[in-house]
Structures are given as structure tokens and as C-alpha cells.
Design a protein around this motif. Sequence first.
Motif, short mmCIF file in Angstrom:
data_model
loop_
_atom_site.label_atom_id
_atom_site.label_comp_id
_atom_site.label_asym_id
_atom_site.label_seq_id
_atom_site.Cartn_x
_atom_site.Cartn_y
_atom_site.Cartn_z
N ARG A 295 40.61 44.33 31.98
CA ARG A 295 40.61 43.50 30.78
C ARG A 295 41.38 42.36 30.60
NH1 ARG A 295 36.96 47.10 31.14
NH2 ARG A 295 36.81 48.87 29.68
N CYS A 296 41.26 41.52 31.59
CA CYS A 296 42.33 40.30 31.45
C CYS A 296 41.25 39.34 30.72
CB CYS A 296 42.45 39.84 32.80
SG CYS A 296 41.29 39.28 33.86
N GLY A 297 39.84 39.11 30.94
CA GLY A 297 39.07 38.13 30.39
C GLY A 297 38.72 36.98 31.01
N ALA A 298 39.32 36.98 32.25
CA ALA A 298 39.29 35.77 33.12
C ALA A 298 37.85 35.45 33.40
CB ALA A 298 40.04 35.77 34.32
N CYS A 299 36.92 36.53 33.48
CA CYS A 299 35.54 36.04 33.93
C CYS A 299 34.77 35.40 32.39
CB CYS A 299 34.75 37.62 34.06
SG CYS A 299 34.90 38.81 33.06
N PHE B 197 20.90 38.74 31.55
CA PHE B 197 20.20 37.59 31.74
C PHE B 197 21.14 36.38 31.39
CE2 PHE B 197 17.03 40.93 32.30
CZ PHE B 197 16.41 40.62 33.66
N ALA B 198 22.01 36.67 30.61
CA ALA B 198 23.00 35.71 29.93
C ALA B 198 24.06 35.64 31.17
CB ALA B 198 23.64 36.12 28.83
N SER B 199 23.34 34.87 32.41
CA SER B 199 24.40 34.40 33.38
C SER B 199 23.48 33.56 34.24
CB SER B 199 24.75 35.76 34.34
OG SER B 199 25.24 35.39 35.28
N THR B 200 24.46 32.48 34.97
CA THR B 200 23.87 31.75 35.71
C THR B 200 23.75 32.08 37.26
OG1 THR B 200 25.95 30.34 36.09
CG2 THR B 200 24.53 29.53 34.32
N LEU B 201 24.69 33.17 37.30
CA LEU B 201 24.90 33.83 38.74
C LEU B 201 25.58 32.97 39.66
CD1 LEU B 201 21.54 35.78 39.70
CD2 LEU B 201 23.55 36.54 38.59
N ASN B 202 26.41 32.24 38.98
CA ASN B 202 27.14 31.31 39.69
C ASN B 202 28.26 31.71 40.58
OD1 ASN B 202 29.44 31.58 37.96
ND2 ASN B 202 29.28 29.45 37.01
N GLY B 203 28.78 33.08 40.41
CA GLY B 203 29.79 33.80 41.15
C GLY B 203 31.10 33.61 40.64
N SER B 204 31.19 32.52 39.69
CA SER B 204 32.79 32.13 39.23
C SER B 204 33.62 33.40 39.01
CB SER B 204 32.76 31.16 38.03
OG SER B 204 34.06 30.61 38.06
N CYS B 205 32.88 34.21 37.86
CA CYS B 205 33.62 35.53 37.47
C CYS B 205 34.03 36.37 38.66
CB CYS B 205 32.32 36.35 36.65
SG CYS B 205 30.83 36.59 37.32
N THR B 206 33.34 36.59 39.66
CA THR B 206 33.87 37.34 40.97
C THR B 206 35.17 36.70 41.59
OG1 THR B 206 31.53 37.89 41.35
CG2 THR B 206 32.75 38.12 43.06
N ASN B 207 35.10 35.47 41.75
CA ASN B 207 35.98 34.71 42.14
C ASN B 207 37.49 34.80 41.41
OD1 ASN B 207 34.66 33.77 44.52
ND2 ASN B 207 33.89 31.87 43.58
N VAL B 208 37.30 34.92 39.97
CA VAL B 208 38.44 34.83 39.43
C VAL B 208 39.14 36.30 38.95
CG1 VAL B 208 38.24 32.56 38.41
CG2 VAL B 208 37.46 34.46 36.98
#
Lengths: 475, 200
Positions: free
Chosen positions: A307-311, A352-363
Motif C-alpha cells: 500500500r505505498c501508492g507508487a503505482c 480497462f482503465a489502463s494503458t498497459l504501459n507497465g510503469s506500475c510494475t516497474n515501480v
Amino acid sequence: MTRRIDHSEAASRFIKAKDHAEFHDRRLWDLRGKRDRESAALPEWEELRTLASGIKDHALTHLAEYLEEFERNAIANGATVHWARDAAEHNQVVHGILAARGAKVLVKSKSMLTDECDMRPYLEARGIEVMETDLGERIQQLDGEPPSHIVVPAVHKLRGDVARVFSEKIGTDPAKSDVHYLAESQRGHTRPYFLEADAGMTGANFAIAETGTIVVCTNEGNADLSVHLPKLYIASVGIEKVIPKVEHLGVFVRMLSRSALGSPITQLTSHFRRPRPGQEMHIVLVDNGRMERLGMADFWYSLKCIRCGACMNTCPVYRRSGGLSYGATYSGPIGVIIDPTFNLRKFSSLPFASTLNGSCTNVCPVRINIHEQIYKWRQVIAGRSQLPIVKQEAMRAAGKVLASPKLYRAATEAATTSLSVMPRAVAYNPLNAWGRQRELPGAPKYTFRQWYLKNRAKSSSRTPPRGDGPGSKSK
Amino acid sequence: MSSRDDILARIRAAQPAPTALPEVPAFDSADERSLAERFRAGVTRMGGKVIGAGSADLDELVRELHKGARVVASATPEVEGNRVLSAATDPASLADVDVGVVRARFGVAETGSVWLTDADFQVSALGFLSQHLVVLLDPAAIVADMHDAYRRRGEFDAAYGVFMTGPSATADIEGVLIHGAQGIRSMTVVFREQALGDRR
């Protein structure tokens, strides 16, 4: 039947308040930047992520043992441990503890779990006054809204909004929107509650199995005030929060606030192990759908979340749509993969509220494969015909075009021509959803197929001249 | 079946294949500054300040730091203050304390945190109801990072313990940083060796 959340409709309302939307985007991107600076300053950052992920994997795959160990130690510490299958049972347990002691006023620090359980209205309906003491959470409570972000609950509000809420609810001067004045007013308003409350409550960032300790990471001092003054302390803990040993905290504490706010640590990292003399300590361990998630092969990793919220801060969709548009306790990328497990139909538009850019996974500090899970949820939802009607139609049309080379060529050629010849007003008008909030890329002079036919079809060995390929900007 | 047994049974049924618990290694910092210097930088960044005390009279030093203070409550025998504290003190009676004084067991260079327990505070509310906090710290008692801090396993047997890093703070309205959210408004760490006689 539960109403399906229409994320894009809610987001379009959010975007209409231009000042708010722009500030929201900027503020969260600033947090993301601060997070980047902090993580880059630790050479072992990636190794810490791997460790954190490994510790959580281990804890979740041995969860029953660690919960039993936690319970044993908590009881030895003098705490009473309760178990709750779901939100309703959690609320009943908490109310039972309070009612048996005649408690009328509860001060509490921020807890996503109590929000998830809708605890406040339950207790209020039974005559218990609940005081949120975190500034952001208090603003949201007074305004009758849920938190819009798991770390900064009122991040979608500007100071003028807070001045309005505070003037209506706690009697501040409506003309004064100075941030120091507003924060100081809340401090003054809240303090007597700490001194007189019958009970205090916190959530938990971590629960340590080997010691039975509740660990709470905060900045404002309100969690500690909620525990150290009242004679009764209740901690609500999601069962996925348990970690094996004290030494594992080093890994998580080093990353939590760096990921969340871009600060090396929260101002306070508090370890509550035993009640003080004359105090009662109760711990409520809550399942509420977590075990169902643990059994889902593709989705159990989401339980590793700290629950850090970075994503959320990095997500272009979250930053431009605001947390409330998700209509759920958890918003942003992590919410998108958690919420459908609570109610697939209600939250079926969220993946569907996502661009699937993968940034969430990276952070993600615990390496949750968030964007892959989002994609998998889309498949689950499409498979169960939970797709919103507009998406179903769009997918049907796209399917037809993509399945036919001829149709695809016609479509791309038309798009290329129209993008370069159509006046700006056509691309950026309110009817074109893709022209809103973003600049369209420059149209290539010709499609890939046209380029290929011209340059490669005859002599496939020829190297294309520089700057002459599809998508080149050379003029 | 009780909720407890039901939940545990369902966890056992749902638990994915077991994975191993990784070892947490020690990480060496490339930072060449001394631990005390890094600690000072950490505290400053988090909104607190660090001063050296030499052999100054500590009561005088506290009065000098907080000139308008009327109530000074000290949990360490090294400072007398003017409010007597004991484990039996009602926490709410500390609402009027201007300055709390406490000695920390150790500090953490990486973050600028000090470790304080219920025994150190005598009344844990002292660290939160006081308007200002003065923390004595032996500059020799600073560990490098949070891993080292959490490896001091015996410290975590305390009924309550907190890593405190600067004053209470919030940035919940427009990201504007405010020191003095709900707890202390300021934190001053005073470097002062711990005399043998004062060691607990």
C-alpha cells in the motif's frame, strides 16, 4: 444487482474541473519524481525489491503458520486476538468490543481496511462517534467522500475546497485558505478528542509473526496519539500483512516511504507490542475475500501489496481520472487488480482503465506484475461477457478489421491521410476521445505497407535511407 | 466452526506452493561521511535539527532552545525540567507540556531516525503531546542503516518502540509540507555522550 462502475464517465467529470485535474496530475507526477530520486540513490534498490517480493511470497505461501505464530505471540503479549471472515463480521467484532466497554468516542488513524469494511457508518449508526485523525482522511470524512488515494486521501482537492469543508464543518474562516491555517485548525480541533476518547484504533502496515507486533508507518503523529491516550486500543489487520521476523522490516521500511512519498522513511515507524499497564489491546485479523484471492493462480500476487501508492502516482490514467472515478476503496493500478475480486460485475470496467504501459510494475517495491494482471483480468471479464457494451462493439469492429488484411490496409491508409490533412480542430474536438488530454503523434507520410512496397518489395537487400522510414519526422 | 478455524482452514486450502525465505544480506554504503554526519543530514532533511552539547548544562540548553517554554517534562535524569514524570503519570495530563526531553537508545544514519521506547519516555504520550521534543543521543550510538537497526533484535521486545525522524508532518493539502501536524512541532537532537552512571 450492483450497478456497474462507469470509470470513463466518472473520469470525464473529473477532467472537466481543469484546475483540479491539472494540479492532480502534477502533484502525483512530482511524487513519482521524488520516488525516482530516492530509489536511484540506493544501489541495492533492485535487490531490495527482489528481497521484499521473496519475503512476501514466502509469508503468503506459509500464511496459516505465520498467522498462528503471530496470534500465539500477540496473546502472550497480553493482546486479545479476534478473527473476522468478512467486513460485516469485522464491524460486529469492533462494535462488540466498544459496546461492552461503553465506549462512545473512537479516535482512529488512517486504515484502508476499515474503509474497505465501511466501518464508520456501521459504528455511527450504533451511536459511536468516529473521528478520523489523519488530515487527509479527516477532510474526506467531513466532506462525505471516501479517500481518493491510499496514501494522500484528499489529493484531488485544492486548498479552496478544504477551506470550504472546514468552514462548514469545523468553523474555520471561509475566506482563509492558507494551508498552514487549515492544518493548524485541524490540529486544534482534533486534540481534545485524543485526550477524551474512550478508544483508539489503527490499521497495520506490517504484523510481525515472531513478536506479535503491529507496525504502523505514519507522518502526522495521529496513530501514536490514538494508541497512547485511550484505555482501549484496537488494531484492524488484513491477514496478508503478516511477515515472519523483525529483521524483515529493514527491507520494507527502507522502501515504503521512498516509494510512496519519496522520503527516506515516514516521520514515525511505530511498533505496538504490548498494551501499557491499565490498557486493553485488541487485534482483529480480517479475511474479507483475501483467501479467495490467495487461491487464484493468476492473481494471488496482488496480496503482496504494501500500500505505498507508487503505482497510482505513476499511472497516466489514475493521474488524469482521479481516485474517486474508480468507485472503489482501492483505485489506480493496484485497485484495478484487487477490486474485481470483491465484485466482478461492479468493477468490470476498471481493468480497462489502463494503458498497459507497465510503469506500475516497474515501480512496485514488491514486484507485483500489475500490468500483466490487468491484462489477465480483461481476459476474464471478456470471457464472462462482463465487457461494457461500447467496448464489446469496438472489439467486434476491431476484430473484423484486424482479421481482414484488406480492411486493415484501408483503415490505416485512411487514418494516415486524415491525421495529416485534418485541421487541428477536428483532431482536438470534444468528440474525439483520443484527442483529449494528449497530443496526437505526427502522422507518418505513408503507412508501413506503402513504405515497404516502395523500398523493399523489389530489392529486399537495400537499406532504407535514413529518416525515410515510416513515422519519421523529417520534412 | 469458529471464524478462526474457518479462515485458517481456507488459507491452508488456498496456499500456493511454498517458496523459500530469502536471507537479507548486509549492504555497505558508499557514503564516505561519518555516521554522525550522515545522521545529521538525515535529521535535517526530515525537518529536525542536530546540535552538539559539549559539556553544557542541559537544563540551561533546553531553556535556551525553547525560550518561551513554561512546562518542561523530562524522561531522563540528565535534565530536570519542571514536571515530574513517572510510569504512573496520566498520559492526558501531559497536554500542557511545551517541551519533552528524552534520551534515545540509538540513531540510524541512513534516515536520521532515533529509536525510542516506552521505557525511555516513561509515558509514551510524551513524544506526541509535547509541543516540542529534545532528544539526547550519544553520537557513538549510531548504526548505518535500517537493516542494522532491525538486527538489534532485543530492542524490539519493548512494549512500544518508535523510530522517530524529525517532527510530525503532513503534506495532505496540495502537497504543502507542514511540520507540526498532530504531534511534536519541532525535534532537536542533542549529541551528548551518555555518562556511565546514567546508563540504564
